[in-house]
Design an enzyme around this catalytic site. Structure first.
Site, mmCIF file in Angstrom:
data_model
loop_
_atom_site.group_PDB
_atom_site.id
_atom_site.type_symbol
_atom_site.label_atom_id
_atom_site.label_comp_id
_atom_site.label_asym_id
_atom_site.label_seq_id
_atom_site.Cartn_x
_atom_site.Cartn_y
_atom_site.Cartn_z
ATOM 1 N N SER A 57 0.898 -1.186 0.158
ATOM 2 C CA SER A 57 0.031 -0.013 -0.238
ATOM 3 C C SER A 57 0.935 1.235 0.008
ATOM 4 O O SER A 57 0.284 2.425 0.017
ATOM 5 C CB SER A 57 -1.185 -0.083 1.229
ATOM 6 O OG SER A 57 -0.265 -0.250 2.392
ATOM 7 N N THR A 113 -40.120 26.149 -9.995
ATOM 8 C CA THR A 113 -40.477 24.707 -9.707
ATOM 9 C C THR A 113 -40.579 23.949 -10.976
ATOM 10 O O THR A 113 -41.034 24.564 -11.796
ATOM 11 C CB THR A 113 -41.651 24.388 -8.667
ATOM 12 O OG1 THR A 113 -42.992 24.933 -9.831
ATOM 13 C CG2 THR A 113 -41.491 25.213 -7.567
ATOM 14 N N HIS A 114 -40.004 22.699 -11.141
ATOM 15 C CA HIS A 114 -39.886 22.017 -12.193
ATOM 16 C C HIS A 114 -39.075 22.792 -13.361
ATOM 17 O O HIS A 114 -39.492 22.583 -14.433
ATOM 18 C CB HIS A 114 -41.567 21.733 -13.021
ATOM 19 C CG HIS A 114 -42.290 21.047 -11.853
ATOM 20 N ND1 HIS A 114 -42.565 19.956 -11.641
ATOM 21 C CD2 HIS A 114 -43.186 22.140 -10.718
ATOM 22 C CE1 HIS A 114 -43.289 19.913 -10.656
ATOM 23 N NE2 HIS A 114 -43.661 20.972 -10.021
ATOM 24 N N SER A 138 -13.842 27.672 -26.719
ATOM 25 C CA SER A 138 -13.935 26.348 -27.533
ATOM 26 C C SER A 138 -13.033 26.581 -28.602
ATOM 27 O O SER A 138 -12.673 27.846 -28.979
ATOM 28 C CB SER A 138 -15.223 26.406 -28.038
ATOM 29 O OG SER A 138 -15.210 25.749 -29.259
ATOM 30 N N LYS A 188 -17.789 30.885 -28.107
ATOM 31 C CA LYS A 188 -18.229 30.240 -26.623
ATOM 32 C C LYS A 188 -17.196 30.818 -25.553
ATOM 33 O O LYS A 188 -16.187 31.103 -25.554
ATOM 34 C CB LYS A 188 -17.764 28.500 -26.814
ATOM 35 C CG LYS A 188 -18.865 27.959 -28.033
ATOM 36 C CD LYS A 188 -20.292 27.688 -27.398
ATOM 37 C CE LYS A 188 -20.555 26.594 -26.428
ATOM 38 N NZ LYS A 188 -20.246 25.274 -27.164
ATOM 39 N N GLN A 194 -7.353 -2.157 4.396
ATOM 40 C CA GLN A 194 -6.268 -1.492 3.601
ATOM 41 C C GLN A 194 -7.117 -0.582 2.376
ATOM 42 O O GLN A 194 -6.262 0.539 1.994
ATOM 43 C CB GLN A 194 -5.189 -2.279 3.002
ATOM 44 C CG GLN A 194 -3.904 -1.616 2.305
ATOM 45 C CD GLN A 194 -3.045 -2.340 2.435
ATOM 46 O OE1 GLN A 194 -2.105 -2.800 3.295
ATOM 47 N NE2 GLN A 194 -2.465 -2.917 1.020
ATOM 48 N N LYS A 198 -8.097 3.686 2.331
ATOM 49 C CA LYS A 198 -7.364 5.016 2.008
ATOM 50 C C LYS A 198 -7.754 5.477 0.738
ATOM 51 O O LYS A 198 -7.935 6.856 0.643
ATOM 52 C CB LYS A 198 -5.746 4.779 2.471
ATOM 53 C CG LYS A 198 -5.727 4.611 3.777
ATOM 54 C CD LYS A 198 -4.177 4.103 4.237
ATOM 55 C CE LYS A 198 -4.136 2.633 4.622
ATOM 56 N NZ LYS A 198 -5.197 1.982 5.202
HETATM 57 N N1 ARG Z 1 -1.166 -1.290 5.349
HETATM 58 C C1 ARG Z 1 -1.970 -2.059 6.399
HETATM 59 C C2 ARG Z 1 -3.392 -1.144 6.409
HETATM 60 O O1 ARG Z 1 -3.547 -0.351 5.618
HETATM 61 C C3 ARG Z 1 -1.631 -1.685 7.940
HETATM 62 C C4 ARG Z 1 -2.060 -2.695 8.757
HETATM 63 C C5 ARG Z 1 -1.536 -3.920 8.567
HETATM 64 N N2 ARG Z 1 -1.894 -4.914 9.556
HETATM 65 C C6 ARG Z 1 -1.778 -6.096 9.273
HETATM 66 N N3 ARG Z 1 -2.175 -7.100 10.085
HETATM 67 N N4 ARG Z 1 -1.316 -6.693 8.222
HETATM 68 O O2 ARG Z 1 -4.478 -1.750 6.739
#
Ligand code: ARG
Length: 465
Positions: A30, A162-163, A284, A290, A329, A332
């Site tokens: 990651s 409205t509409h 444009s 435009k 994971q 993120k």
């Molecule tokens: N890179 C992992 C995550 O974002 C970190 C936690 C990993 N924990 C594990 N038990 N492998 O979740």
């Protein structure tokens, strides 16, 4: 930069004879995205190390070496010369491995009484908390711009729809303040989410807590949390703070998208209610006339990404047994993208709205057409002639039909023509057929009358000061 090796992982490879398959490494790592958590990771580790020293779990000299070393890692990353390694999977192990290279043996003691599970939960909470703060700040800036627009145009008359059909005249200020209310609720959603997420998972360890005599209150306080999370299983398992952030972001994006859509409509050649400044328009390459509202269109479209991120993370989380699973994971990238998208959209909307030119003559002309004061005529018959509203509605409808047939507006009808629809109609009715009188009469709390709008503007100016 990566340093892929074929040996087992230096952090957890004790029981492994060989390294992972390249594809395993690719799906597992990651670091390409979670490097964004470096500052939070280092902050969390420094708080953890200081606590380990304060509780006598680490010696002061080890903790100091760790704390100093982590600051060196921080400056290396910030200077852009940190050797990120895919083989080391994620930001947590990249930082720790670099710390080991810098300070040697004490680095190996940092992970005492902690796991990557509580570490990542803590880092990510810190990151999302910052984003909630950023959203609150950005929304406040946008609201201020909208309140300023409302103050300028508290009595500019425009058609209310409205509409998307002309309904009744409203004021520009009233329309702007509608969005202020929406963005205020968005802001309070981020504030609520921030309050709830402000508990610290650190010290939950892998899932069960730890046998070391740690002080979770100390780390919670050092990291600006209100308190430690009360259940270690919950601490490493839940991502509801991220889901709340994404939910608030999704609702806010819907509001942004609606305002963006109005800007697209209003700036079209058919409306010309507003003109976007050069800073917020594009041309444009083929049609010289435009002036495209690209930023508004993109804000309108970006809801897809934010909503998509929310759906993705809800889907990741549903059905996961306690405690940590690697599925998490996947939290993120979704939140990173949604937060980036939201902040960009908020900034662009704030810029566009503060630079907007409003064509008040166009607004008023549009407000005056389309029989926008028909309801005022019906209300007059109720108020002055005692007709039941349904009958007044019917009489007014026949006058609209007559005006439509003649190709004129309601105020252009003669008194005889009005009287032919109902004998109770008198000269006095003309006063309510004008759009300014129409809006001025709507004095109900929250109504479109300039006085009401100014009261709301003053209230928000006080709240936003
Ligand atoms: N890179 C992992 C995550 O974002 C970190 C936690 C990993 N924990 C594990 N038990 N492998 O979740």
């Amino acid at each position: 930069m990566t340093d892929d090796t074929n040996s087992s992982n230096a952090m957890w490879g004790g029981r492994f004879a060989a390294g992972p398959d390249a594809i395993m490494e690719a799906i597992n790592a990651s670091i390409s995205f979670d490097k964004r958590l470096y500052a939070q990771d280092i902050r969390g580790s420094r708080a953890h190390a200081a606590m380990l020293a304060a509780t006598g779990i680490l010696t002061n000299s080890d903790a100091e070496a760790i704390g100093e070393g982590l600051l060196t890692v921080l400056s290396e990353i910030e200077a852009g010369d940190f050797p990120f390694s895919t083989a080391l999977e994620d930001i947590h192990m990249n930082v720790e491995a670099r710390l080991k290279a810098l300070i040697g043996e004490p680095a190996g003691r940092l992970h005492t009484a902690r796991s990557r599970n509580d570490q990542v939960a803590t880092d990510f909470r810190l990151w999302v908390r910052d984003q909630a703060d950023a959203a609150i700040t950005s929304l406040t800036a946008l609201m201020k711009v909208l309140v300023a627009q409302a103050e300028k145009g508290a009595d500019w008359v425009m058609p209310g729809f409205t509409h998307l059909q002309t309904a009744q005249p409203v004021t520009w200020g009233h329309h702007m303040m509608a969005y202020v209310e929406m963005f205020a609720r968005d802001r309070s959603r981020f504030e609520d989410a921030r309050k709830r997420m402000n508990e610290c998972p650190l010290g939950s360890a892998a899932l069960a807590g730890t046998g070391f005599p740690i002080d979770r209150h100390m780390t919670a306080q050092a990291l600006g949390f209100d308190r430690p999370m009360a259940n270690s299983l919950d601490g490493v398992s839940d991502r509801d703070f991220a889901l709340e952030f994404l939910s608030a972001a999704a609702i806010c994006s819907v509001h942004l998208s609606r305002l963006a859509e109005e800007l697209v409509i209003w700036s079209s050649a058919q409306f010309r209610f507003v003109a976007m400044s050069d800073k917020w328009s594009t041309g444009s390459s083929i049609m010289p006339q435009k002036r495209n509202p690209d930023a508004a269109e993109l804000i309108r479209a970006k809801i897809g990404r934010v909503l998509g991120a929310a759906v993705a993370l809800f889907t990741v989380m549903k059905g996961l047994p306690l405690a940590y699973s690697k599925d998490m994971q996947e939290d993120k990238e979704q939140v990173f993208d949604a937060a980036d998208t939201l902040m960009l959209a908020l900034a662009a909307m704030t810029g566009m709205m503060s630079d907007l030119t409003v064509n008040t003559a166009k607004l008023e002309a549009a407000a005056s057409s389309g029989f926008s004061t028909a309801t005022d005529l019906a209300d007059w018959l109720v108020r002055e002639a005692g007709l039941p509203f349904r009958e007044a509605h019917h009489v007014t409808g026949s006058l609209v039909a007559l005006a439509e047939k003649k190709g004129c507006d309601l105020p252009d009808l003669s008194l005889e023509e009005l009287k032919s629809a109902h004998p109770a109609l008198t000269e006095a009715v003309y006063s309510v057929l004008g759009v300014h009188n129409s809006v001025a009469s709507r004095q109900s709390y929250g109504g479109t009358a300039p006085d009401q709008v100014r009261a709301q503007v003053a209230r928000w100016q006080g709240l936003l000061a």
